[in-house]
Motif scaffolding. Structure first.
Motif, PDB file in Angstrom:
ATOM      1  N   CYS A  44      11.648   4.130  40.543  1.00  0.00           N
ATOM      2  CA  CYS A  44      12.182   5.497  40.547  1.00  0.00           C
ATOM      3  C   CYS A  44      12.164   6.052  41.969  1.00  0.00           C
ATOM      4  N   CYS A  47      14.054  11.502  42.702  1.00  0.00           N
ATOM      5  CA  CYS A  47      15.156  12.370  43.154  1.00  0.00           C
ATOM      6  C   CYS A  47      14.749  13.848  43.092  1.00  0.00           C
ATOM      7  N   CYS A  52      18.596  12.049  35.623  1.00  0.00           N
ATOM      8  CA  CYS A  52      18.086  11.491  34.369  1.00  0.00           C
ATOM      9  C   CYS A  52      17.655  12.590  33.399  1.00  0.00           C
ATOM     10  N   ILE A 106      20.366   7.675  38.912  1.00  0.00           N
ATOM     11  CA  ILE A 106      21.100   7.462  40.163  1.00  0.00           C
ATOM     12  C   ILE A 106      21.066   5.988  40.591  1.00  0.00           C
ATOM     13  N   ARG A 107      19.987   5.281  40.244  1.00  0.00           N
ATOM     14  CA  ARG A 107      19.901   3.863  40.631  1.00  0.00           C
ATOM     15  C   ARG A 107      20.942   3.032  39.891  1.00  0.00           C
TER      16      ARG A 107
HETATM   17 FE1  SF4 Z   1      14.098   8.298  39.091  1.00  0.00          FE
HETATM   18 FE2  SF4 Z   1      16.571   7.558  38.222  1.00  0.00          FE
HETATM   19 FE3  SF4 Z   1      15.537   9.907  37.494  1.00  0.00          FE
HETATM   20 FE4  SF4 Z   1      16.259   9.521  40.085  1.00  0.00          FE
HETATM   21  S1  SF4 Z   1      17.634   9.572  38.298  1.00  0.00           S
HETATM   22  S2  SF4 Z   1      14.375  10.532  39.323  1.00  0.00           S
HETATM   23  S3  SF4 Z   1      15.745   7.350  40.285  1.00  0.00           S
HETATM   24  S4  SF4 Z   1      14.702   7.879  36.945  1.00  0.00           S
END
Ligand code: SF4
Ligand code: FAD
Length: 464
Positions: A44, A47, A52, A106-107
């Motif tokens: 993670c 962000c 998410c 986002i990943r």
């Molecule tokens: Fe983590 Fe993905 Fe949520 Fe960003 S979008 S905080 S990378 S789980």
């Protein structure tokens, strides 16, 4: 803060091998060990504006809970998780994360998204193993609420109200609580011991369960008010099966998926010692392409049948979760796409002998945006089968209108309820979950139960 793990793919989760699991009802996915959960949580990116969370119907603070796992503080992670989600052991197993939180991660834009559901499942299982409990109930506030139905909507609402100090009774038509979690979703996806534990935890909070109690028949909603309940939550689900209305649906060996799964899950027909019979079948056709069809097909496979999923659209249109489709394929289930049943044939004993099918092609998109299947003229064939399971959808369970003729319904037979509060056309009566939306998901039902509990508490506090 631990160093982020930039591995592009998700940490794999161990599973029972397909050839082994297609012969037993034990859980397929085996869960992460602590090292794997920590490794995945460290993927993670923390962000600042976590996409998410916008994909989670109950608003779990996902980066915060993942950060605790990344620091190996599993108790801290559970405290965050359980404050937002009443049934994390269940949602960690059955939520369609790929279209919710993980679908927004986002990943996932360039690599695989963080496996949020797998980490959630790990934390919730770890907490159960270590006997950690969610928030305790506040002292009694003198209020009394009734809940109709013990699926995820009813259980969540009951837990929320009990924690606020309200006396809660859940009325359930079946002999066991849990709704679809008990009678629909099979043991190999959601072990029933977990559902029983969630119910036991609610009992510890003071929630009372009255099973074998059909509201609208044995007791009406006005009678619940006469018994001192100040507010009622209708969470009676959508378990009424739809049929195709084709010739042969009354033959021996044709089941609705609901009946088939109820026999297997609730009545344990898979167990040779169970007194509930179910036709095992040599060759089965399961009609439909959703999660319910996958569950029915995988049960039939475990009972020894060769199984075909018959679906009138193509693979890209299958509504079931990707993971379930993948697991079904691995277990040897065959998919007959662009195929629509037109009749079921029987033998001289009235037992199913074949499914007559029409080949289809995809035409223009319909109102749902999906391309409409259109018959290919003259292209029909007969699939020899001795078991047919119909999984083409369900409607809301009709709640008897005895005593409540003024309860408004939508055209589709759902209880008409405010999506934010669950308020219905009757003051003090709220509704949520599949009863109000039609067949949906566990987490949406839980979200509705949570919001309704808040509105019911406010209603009782006002003393209306
Ligand atoms: Fe983590 Fe993905 Fe949520 Fe960003 S979008 S905080 S990378 S789980
Ligand atoms: P339900 O779970 O349907 O519970 C309603 C309860 O009310 C039932 O126990 C019923 O007996 C009781 N009841 C009905 N009428 C009365 C009455 N008059 N008096 C008293 N009690 C009454 N969702 C996912 O998110 N992931 C999945 O993987 C998934 N798989 C599924 C697989 C199957 C086979 C099925 C059928 C559904 C699946 N779903 C899945 C959908 C999900 O289970 C439902 O959306 C969810 O259970 C709805 O919750 P609910 O509380 O509204 O109703």
């Amino acid at each position: 803060m631990a160093k982020p793990n930039l591995q592009p793919t998700r940490t794999p989760m161990a599973e029972q091998a397909p050839e082994l699991r297609s012969q037993n009802f034990q859980e397929v996915a085996l869960g992460y060990i602590p090292e794997e959960a920590v490794q995945e949580a460290r993927r993670c990116l923390q962000c600042k504006k976590p996409a998410c969370v916008t994909g989670c119907p109950v608003g779990i603070p996902i980066p915060q809970f993942l950060a605790k796992v990344a620091e190996e503080d599993f108790a801290g992670a559970f405290a965050i998780l359980s404050a937002a989600n009443a049934l994390p052991r269940i949602s960690g197993r059955v939520c369609p994360q790929e279209t919710q939180c993980e679908g927004k991660c986002i990943r996932g834009l360039k690599q695989e998204p963080v496996a949020i559901g797998r980490v959630e499942r790990f934390v919730a299982d770890w907490a159960a193993k270590n006997h950690l409990e969610g928030a305790p109930a506040q002292p009694g506030n003198g209020h009394k609420a009734a809940i109709i139905g013990s699926g995820p909507a009813g259980l969540t609402c009951a837990g929320e109200l009990a924690r606020k100090g309200c006396a809660v009774t859940v009325f359930e038509a079946f002999h066991l609580p849990g709704g679809v979690l008990s009678y629909g979703i099979p043991e190999f996806r959601l072990p029933k011991a977990i559902v029983r534990q969630e119910v036991e935890d609610l009992k510890k909070l003071g929630v009372d369960f009255e099973t074998d109690m059909v509201i609208g028949k044995v007791l009406t909603i006005p009678e619940l008010f006469q018994r001192g309940y100040e507010t009622v939550f209708i969470a009676s689900g959508a378990g009424l099966p739809q049929f195709m209305k084709i010739p042969g649906e009354g033959l021996v060996g044709v089941y609705s998926a609901n009946e088939y799964l109820t026999r297997i899950n609730l009545m344990k027909a898979w167990d040779p010692h169970s007194s509930t019979p179910v036709l095992h079948g040599q060759k089965a056709a399961v009609i439909g392409g959703g999660n319910v069809a996958m569950d029915a097909a995988r049960c039939a496979r475990r009972l020894g049948a060769e199984v075909h999923i018959v679906y009138r659209r193509g693979e890209a249109e299958l509504p079931a979760r990707k993971e379930e489709i993948h697991h079904a394929r691995e277990e040897g289930i065959q998919f007959d796409f662009l195929t629509a049943p037109i009749s079921i044939q029987g033998d001289e004993k009235g037992q199913v002998s074949a499914l007559v099918c029409q080949k289809m092609e995809l035409g223009e998109p319909d109102a749902s945006g999906r391309r409409q299947p259109v018959p290919i003229p003259g292209n029909t064939y007969s699939l020899p089968v001795d078991l047919v399971i119909i999984a083409i959808g369900t409607s809301p369970n009709p709640l008897s209108s005895e005593g409540t003729p003024e309860l408004a319904h939508t055209k589709k037979g759902c209880v008409a309820a405010d999506p934010e509060t669950g308020a219905t056309s009757i003051p003090g009566v709220f509704a949520g979950g599949d009863a109000a939306t039609g067949a949906a998901t566990v987490i949406l039902a839980m979200g509705a139960g949570k919001r309704a509990a808040q509105a019911m508490e406010e209603y009782m506090e006002k003393g209306e």
